[in-house]
Design an enzyme around this catalytic site. Structure first.
Site, PDB file in Angstrom:
ATOM      1  N   ARG A   1       0.833  -1.207   0.000  1.00 59.48           N
ATOM      2  CA  ARG A   1       0.000   0.000   0.000  1.00 59.48           C
ATOM      3  C   ARG A   1       0.864   1.251   0.000  1.00 59.48           C
ATOM      4  O   ARG A   1       0.561   2.216  -0.701  1.00 59.48           O
ATOM      5  CB  ARG A   1      -0.971  -0.002   1.189  1.00 59.48           C
TER       6      ARG A   1
ATOM      7  N   ASN B   1      -6.558  -2.565   2.486  1.00 60.37           N
ATOM      8  CA  ASN B   1      -6.501  -4.020   2.651  1.00 60.37           C
ATOM      9  C   ASN B   1      -7.917  -4.588   2.686  1.00 60.37           C
ATOM     10  O   ASN B   1      -8.805  -4.024   3.322  1.00 60.37           O
ATOM     11  CB  ASN B   1      -5.796  -4.394   3.961  1.00 60.37           C
TER      12      ASN B   1
END
Length: 97
Positions: free
Chosen positions: A26, A44
């Site tokens: 990320r 997520n």
């Protein structure tokens, strides 16, 4: 697709499958998106997936999608599903969730 042109703004939603959690994926995605001038998020999801939402120029969104599929990401990307739509707006910056 209505309203999504090659030169105009677009919204990319990409679902990235593979070993992409706990490996800096990320953060890496956020860095690439900011370099391209995009706004959005990387979140997520269950089942070792990350959802990437990015808005900005279509060309920049396409470059981010190519980066997600490049093999140069942290972890291991097995598959990326994509969906294109009109930008919704209201996003600032690029956040990790």
């Amino acid at each position: 697709m209505p309203g999504v042109t090659d030169s105009g703004a677009a919204r990319l939603t990409a679902w990235v499958h593979g070993h992409v959690q706990g490996v800096g994926f990320r953060w890496w995605t956020r860095s690439r998106a900011l370099e391209l001038g995009l706004v959005g998020s990387a979140t997520n999801l269950p089942a070792n997936r990350v959802e990437v939402v990015a808005e900005g120029p279509r060309e920049a969104c396409e470059k981010l999608l190519a980066a997600l599929r490049s093999g140069e990401t942290p972890g291991r990307v097995d598959f990326v599903a994509e969906q294109w739509s009109d930008p919704k707006g209201g996003l600032t910056g690029f956040v990790e969730r």
